[in-house]
Structure formats: structure tokens, C-alpha cells
Design an enzyme around this catalytic site. Structure first.
Site: not given
Ligand code: LLP
Length: 441
Positions: A297, A334, A365-366, A394
Site C-alpha cells: 500500500r 473498498r 445495480c446495487e 487494492y
């Protein structure tokens, strides 16, 4: 030196990344687009490498944890900076090999490495495998015996430190799918087992205490515990580790809730770990072990910005305003997974004052497909270019084709020039592996 210095606002009032105008990048390459700043990546790799050189006589190697962002260009950059890499799958190892990365400098992780992955790794002369189960030790030993070689291995252990962003806890945690716990004797037992295998050469131990950690003390404590274990093993079974891998985990800035670390801060974290290892080696009476660290990261997160185009805007009076973009959880899952926070801005109107709080919604669609919730922004208009910062780690590596959306392309920017490092997908790519059985035709 400010390690984030290549991110600025230019005289057109546009966001600029590594000398490239974000609005021009969006026009040329389309959106959504991952943009990576090569200078930032190299600066981060160098700070760790230089610290090992300065504080530890170069007795170690920085392994870029490629799970953070894996593509051929990243392995090329890591190689050109003299780094090794950590891979966690046959796919990451394959990508490294395709990039011409030296196999000897690759370390393979995984709590359930597949037989096919181990065969592929051993056939390609991977440098080191980090053993995480008894069965795996048996398989690697057999594969090495069949090929008449001895395979370098480390053992993953749980030293009893678990760290989170701003805190750490000491624990005798045995409940983890990763590694062998020191506290219940499992780490010692697997050591004896691996030593009994004639085609494994045990070099030492690996640990990884967590990710997005700012607390220097967590790393110091983990190093102390690792070295105490090394001392115990030396005294109890006479094996002296010559390598210690302290994993990754250094934190980065996402929002102003996080500290904005300078390069010197990362050097300081690492120096504290090195000082601990030196002190403990002297106490135990062993040569200072070869030191590995695995930052992922901290090398790529802040080097990355995702550019989107603003589409539909919906205000629900008294509730919230949704600004929808042409990306979403398929390029950055994330928020959906961890409620991770991000800083956003309008790349084409970067000097304008933020006058409202909005939520950035994806196009899936959520309803949980959000990128950021209640973030300050000027009044956004359809067609604006929205930049989400700190998306280098990530994001691409966890992207998917959910809803048959495209995983966005990625460009690498260096001193104002940009090149594709991941090409855009096409509709054809989405159906490439689809098969219609004859009875459905
Ligand atoms: N080494 C090992 C064995 C690891 O498991 C990891 C990360 C690293 C090194 C690199 O750690 P870093 O320097 O990146 O913190 N998907 C999550 C992060 C998962 C990290 C898993 N292991 C996220 O998006 O936050």
C-alpha cells in the site's frame, strides 16, 4: 521533500498528476481511468531501500507486495529499483515472469497455495516460498526432490501482535488462517518438521501484523517478538534463522483523518525496526539476520488517482445528494467492503470552493455501490471530471467485471507524459471465455 509533491493544481485550475493535466488525461484516455505517478512509486521504493542501506549496511531486501497493484509495468519498475517482490498466486508470479522479473527475488505467500501454483513456482526457480501448512511443506519437499534441488523456504508465524490503523493489540491469537502461532508452540513444531525435510532449506521466519498501520510501536513490538522467537528456537532446537521478513503494513493518507506522512517518516519506521533487530541479535548472540520487508500500500496507494466522469445527479431533499459516476464498486470495491474513506475533488474545477456535502455513487445495480459518503464538493455538474485520490493500492487489484462493466485502463505518468500500462477492455473481452453449449443453440 514532500513525497506527494507531484499532485498539484495547475494554472488552469485543473488537477495535475506527475506533471500531466488530469482533464487532458480524461479526454485522451476516457474515464474511468486509473492514473499512476511513476515518480511517487520510485520515491517510495527508494526510501525503504536507502534506509536498509544506511541503517543496516544493505543487509536486506525490499519486496514490493504486488497484491497491492500487479501488472507487468509494476514488476519492471520494482526490478529497475533493485527490489524483490512478494506474490500470492500463480497469476501474480506469472505476471512477474512475463515481465522478465528475476525469479530468485520472488517470495511466494498464501495460506492455500495450489499444487499447480507450487509446481509452476518451483519449475521457474522461484527464490523462496513462505510455508504456511504441513501439507505444503511435504509438497514442496517432494517437488524439490524430484528436480534434484533444495528449495529456500521461510515459515509464516504469528508473533502475537495484531495492529490496526491507530492502535495495536498484543494477543496470543491462534485463530488465524495465516501462519503458525508462537504462543501455542505451533511455530516451534513446524520449524522442527521443516528442518527434517532434506530438500527444504529453512532460512527463517515471516510475519505480517496488519495493514494501514501508523503506530511505529506495533512494528517494533513485532520485531522484538520475532527475534525472541528466533532466540528461543536457537536455544531449544539449535536452529539459527538467517532471514527475518517483517511483512508490510505501513499506512498512507486517504483523508485528513490520517496523518500525512513524509518520506522521512517511512524511513523512521523502518529504522526503528532495524534498531530493534540489531539490539536483539546482540542480546541473543547471533549475526544480524537478512531483513525483508513487504510494503504494498505505502508504495502505490498515494501514487494512484482514479478519474471519473460525473453523470446523473440526484438530490433527495432533506436526505442527501447523490453524484453518480461512470465507475463504481467494480473498479473500487473498498467502500462497499470496508467503508473505506476517500478524498475527492473535481479535477476540472479544482480551485473552486466546496459548498456542499454529497455521496459519490457508482453505476452498479446495487445500493451499496458507493465510493464516498458525505464528502465536500463544489456543486457538481454532469460532465465534470471527478478525481478520487489514493486509489493506487487494492483498487485495480480488487476490481471485477461486475454487471459486465469494464475494468478500467491504467496509465503511468512520468514527468508529464502518460503511457498505458493496462489497456482498456472491450465488449469482446467480456464474452471471450463464454461458451454456449450445443443444446442451447
Ligand atoms: N505481506 C503480506 C503477507 C500481506 O498479507 C500483505 C497484505 C502485505 C505484505 C502488504 O501489506 P501493505 O503494505 O499493503 O499493508 N485489500 C485490503 C488490504 C489487504 C492486505 C492484505 N495483505 C485493503 O484494500 O485495504
Amino acid at each position: 521533500m514532500n513525497k506527494r509533491s507531484t499532485l498539484k493544481i495547475n494554472d488552469k485550475g485543473h488537477l495535475e498528476i506527475g506533471g500531466a493535466d488530469a482533464v487532458s488525461l480524461a479526454e485522451k484516455y476516457g474515464t474511468p481511468l486509473y492514473v499512476f505517478d511513476e515518480e511517487h512509486i520510485r520515491n517510495m521504493m527508494r526510501v525503504y531501500k536507502k534506509t536498509i542501506l544506511k541503517e543496516y549496511g544493505g543487509n536486506g531486501l525490499v519486496l514490493y507486495a504486488s497484491k497491492a497493484f500487479s501488472c507487468k509495468a509494476m514488476y519492471k519498475i520494482a526490478d529497475s529499483e533493485g527490489l524483490g517482490v512478494d506474490v500470492v498466486s500463480g497469476g501474480e508470479f506469472y505476471t512477474a515472469m512475463e515481465a522478465g522479473f528475476p525469479a530468485q527475488k520472488v517470495y511466494m505467500h498464501g495460506n492455500n497455495k495450489l499444487l499447480s501454483e507450487l509446481i509452476y513456482a518451483v519449475n521457474h526457480k522461484i527464490g523462496t516460498i513462505v510455508v504456511d501448512s504441513y501439507g505444503e511443506a511435504d509438497v514442496i519437499d517432494e517437488l524439490a526432490a524430484d528436480r534434484g534441488i533444495t528449495q529456500n523456504v521461510l515459515i509464516r508465524i504469528n508473533p502475537g501482535v495484531v495492529a490496526h490503523t491507530h492502535e495495536f493489540i498484543q494477543t496470543a491469537r491462534t485463530d488465524s488462517k495465516f501462519g503458525f502461532s508462537v504462543s501455542d508452540g505451533a511455530a516451534k513444531d513446524i520449524t522442527a518438521y521443516v528442518l527434517s525435510k532434506s530438500h527444504l532449506r529453512l532460512r527463517g521466519y515471516h510475519c505480517h501484523i496488519g495493514s494501514q498501520i501508523f503506530e511505529k510501536q506495533s512494528f517494533v513490538l513485532a520485531a522484538e517478538k520475532m527475534m525472541n522467537f528466533v532466540g528461543d528456537i536457537k536455544n531449544s532446537i539449535g536452529f539459527t534463522a538467517d532471514t527475518i521478513n517483517m511483512g508490510g503494513g505501513f499506512g498512507v493518507w486517504y483523508t485528513d483523518e490520517d496523518p500525512k506522512l513524509q518520506l522521512s517518516d517511512y524511513a523512521e519506521y523502518l529504522k526503528a525496526v532495524i534498531d530493534t533487530i540489531k539490539k536483539k541479535s546482540a542480546e541473543i548472540g547471533i549475526s544480524e539476520p537478512y531483513l525483508l520487508i513487504e510494503p504494498g500500500r505505502s508504495i502505490v496507494a498515494e501514487a494512484g488517482v482514479t478519474l471519473y466522469t460525473v453523470g446523473a445527479i440526484k438530490e433527495i431533499p432533506g436526505v442527501r445528494k447523490y453524484v453518480s459516476i461512470d465507475g463504481g464498486m467494480f473498479d473500487n470495491p473498498r467502500y462497499a467492503l470496508y467503508q473505506s474513506k476517500y478524498s475527492v475533488l473535481l479535477a476540472n474545477r479544482a480551485t473552486e470552493l466546496c459548498t456542499e456535502q454529497v455521496s459519490i455513487a457508482g453505476k452498479c445495480c446495487e445500493s451499496g455501490d458507493l465510493i464516498a459518503v458525505n464528502v465536500p464538493l463544489p456543486v457538481a455538474k454532469t460532465g465534470d471530471i471527478l478525481a478520487v485520490l489514493t486509489t493506487g493500492a487494492y483498487n485495480y487489484s480488487m476490481a471485477s467485471n461486475y454487471n459486465r462493466n469494464f475494468v478500467p485502463a491504467a496509465v503511468l505518468v512520468y514527468k508529464g507524459a502518460a503511457d498505458y500500462i493496462v489497456k482498456p477492455q472491450t465488449y469482446e473481452d467480456l464474452v471471450r471465455n463464454d461458451v454456449v453449449p450445443d443444446r442451447l443453440k
